[in-house]
Design a protein around this motif. Structure first.
Motif, short mmCIF file in Angstrom:
data_model
loop_
_atom_site.label_atom_id
_atom_site.label_comp_id
_atom_site.label_asym_id
_atom_site.label_seq_id
_atom_site.Cartn_x
_atom_site.Cartn_y
_atom_site.Cartn_z
N SER A 73 0.85 -1.20 0.00
CA SER A 73 0.00 0.00 0.00
C SER A 73 0.88 1.24 0.00
N PRO A 74 1.56 1.50 -1.13
CA PRO A 74 2.48 2.64 -1.16
C PRO A 74 1.78 3.99 -1.26
N ALA A 75 0.49 4.01 -1.61
CA ALA A 75 -0.25 5.28 -1.75
C ALA A 75 -1.60 5.14 -1.07
N LEU A 76 -1.95 6.12 -0.24
CA LEU A 76 -3.18 6.05 0.54
C LEU A 76 -3.91 7.39 0.53
N THR A 77 -5.23 7.35 0.64
CA THR A 77 -6.01 8.58 0.80
C THR A 77 -5.91 9.01 2.27
N VAL A 78 -6.32 10.25 2.54
CA VAL A 78 -6.28 10.74 3.92
C VAL A 78 -7.19 9.89 4.82
N PRO A 79 -8.42 9.57 4.41
CA PRO A 79 -9.24 8.70 5.26
C PRO A 79 -8.60 7.32 5.50
N GLU A 80 -7.95 6.77 4.47
CA GLU A 80 -7.27 5.48 4.66
C GLU A 80 -6.13 5.61 5.67
N LEU A 81 -5.38 6.71 5.56
CA LEU A 81 -4.29 6.96 6.50
C LEU A 81 -4.82 7.06 7.93
N GLN A 99 1.73 14.24 -2.76
CA GLN A 99 0.39 13.93 -3.26
C GLN A 99 0.49 13.54 -4.73
N ARG A 100 -0.15 12.45 -5.09
CA ARG A 100 -0.12 12.01 -6.48
C ARG A 100 -1.30 12.60 -7.25
N ASP A 101 -1.30 12.39 -8.55
CA ASP A 101 -2.36 12.95 -9.39
C ASP A 101 -3.74 12.47 -8.96
N ASP A 102 -3.81 11.24 -8.46
CA ASP A 102 -5.12 10.70 -8.08
C ASP A 102 -5.56 11.14 -6.69
N GLY A 103 -4.79 12.05 -6.07
CA GLY A 103 -5.17 12.58 -4.77
C GLY A 103 -4.59 11.80 -3.60
#
Lengths: 271, 271
Positions: free
Chosen positions: B36-44, B70-74
């Protein structure tokens, strides 16, 4: 305003933005450098501008998380706990993992240095450096920053940066140079246009040793230039022309591994 | 109590020790993983146990310092800013820089995988992995942790750990194993004694693929074992005996570069 400026404004123990502790933590972590890899708590306090008692408290907590390690002599150094987290950075070890076999090929083929770098705001950050034993020593280190306008990988990253970023950098260069020789902005613009036309940067640098860098762009699945790789050889040892095919081939191979259609990767999604 | 236990106790948004912010920052950073190298704020927020509003605030400040990107997908990912700091860790890139040329030699000589690891509490942390293209893929990643009792580098690090650490690990192994097969502690003790006698560990592992690891100790100027390096080959492809000399030579070369008198480095200070 770039993030470095934003972050630096809060150095020196002047908390802002309601998260002074984070700013202090990073002020402490950034007090370490290649030449000062281990520091005492008073040195950390002095360099970061964080008050001594706060420094003691933060250092102890950072050590509990493995972000700092205390050495036998009592000094603190950056700890492995930070490497464990940092190694998950997609633009760092993620990119490195994909590129590594091709970088190794290039080192074997050229018996010199190979650099892999990405742009971070107005500088290049070295993500990997592989060096053959026979290569003359150079000072670039992984994680270190390099100027965009005076390195091979930097020129490539600058040439393919968005227009706005380029203009910011070109307009700042005249007054912000760390070296004494002024940069000819018109000549630099022409160089960047050449890099875009040829898909390759050649840079001859006179000091500290005469070096030739030949660098090319690495593209991702969206055809964006996300990195640059270069070969570094003693200037005069080989013509740049003879290095170009190997650099182009390595760039293409890494780009393909990242999914770049122009490098021959199967197109996975429509744009 | 080891540092991981100490740190983990404060996970889940239960601040202690008067520096809850640091604990929350690391809970956030440790929410990322290889899968899980990239996560949304709610996931974090969900994964770290840090309240959502606090997560938003901390993430924004961490991004300002380049610790997150922050990546392009947010989604957010670990940022290069952290790699810049982590690359100063003496036991990480510092060791790696010294060892790299010898690791490259070993990869060229064996055309397989070479690992360099250090001990961090009760586990081994992979500081470097070099792999020949012809080598079968393995899952070890730089910055990742490996068990001490079931890897070649781990056995070496365990064999040379202080008595107290060894006993802690040996007494915990019986109940704390992630795999289902129980570890025979008596056999493990015998193995560790052999490793110390031979200065080399050989490990045959059946799954996921049959692999043979041959590992040796790397010593510093004080003759302490500070790291271990190993060669990893498909089991049955070559006898361990044929890999031993290359591994011994590489260990000796890195140890000498670190100043180990027993590896032939000039003695710089009396003990």
């Amino acid at each position: 305003m770039n993030r470095t400026d934003a972050a630096r404004r809060t150095h020196g123990g002047k908390p802002t933005h309601g998260e002074p502790m984070i700013d202090r933590v990073f002020a402490l972590l950034r007090a370490f450098s290649d030449t000062s890899p281990a520091l005492t708590v008073p040195e950390l306090s002095e360099r970061s501008g964080v008050p001594l008692s706060t420094t003691y408290r933060l250092v102890s907590r950072l050590a509990a998380w493995g972000a700092l390690e205390q050495r036998d002599d009592g000094r603190y150094a950056v700890g492995l706990g930070l490497l464990e987290i940092a190694s998950l950075a997609p633009r760092g070890h993620g990119l490195r993992r994909v590129a590594m076999p091709y970088l190794s090929d290039l080192v074997e083929a050229t018996r010199q240095h190979v650099l892999l770098a990405v742009r971070e705001e107005h500088e290049a950050v070295l993500v990997e450096r592989l060096s053959h034993h026979e290569a003359a020593p150079v000072h670039y280190r992984v994680g270190g920053r390099m100027p965009l306008h005076s390195t091979g990988v930097g020129l490539v990253l600058l040439a393919y940066a968005e227009q706005e970023t380029q203009e910011q950098i070109l307009s700042r260069r005249q007054t912000r140079l760390p070296e004494h020789e002024p940069v000819d902005v018109t000549a630099l613009r022409a160089t960047l246009a050449e890099v875009r036309r040829d898909g390759l940067a050649e840079l001859h640098r006179g000091s500290p040793q005469p070096v030739l860098a030949v660098a090319g762009p690495v593209r991702d699945a969206d055809e964006r230039v996300v990195a640059s790789l270069s070969v570094l050889v003693p200037d005069g040892s080989v013509p740049a022309r003879s290095l170009a095919p190997a650099v182009r081939a390595a760039c293409r191979a890494v780009s393909r591994a990242l999914g770049s259609p122009s490098a021959g990767a199967p197109r996975t999604h429509a744009r």
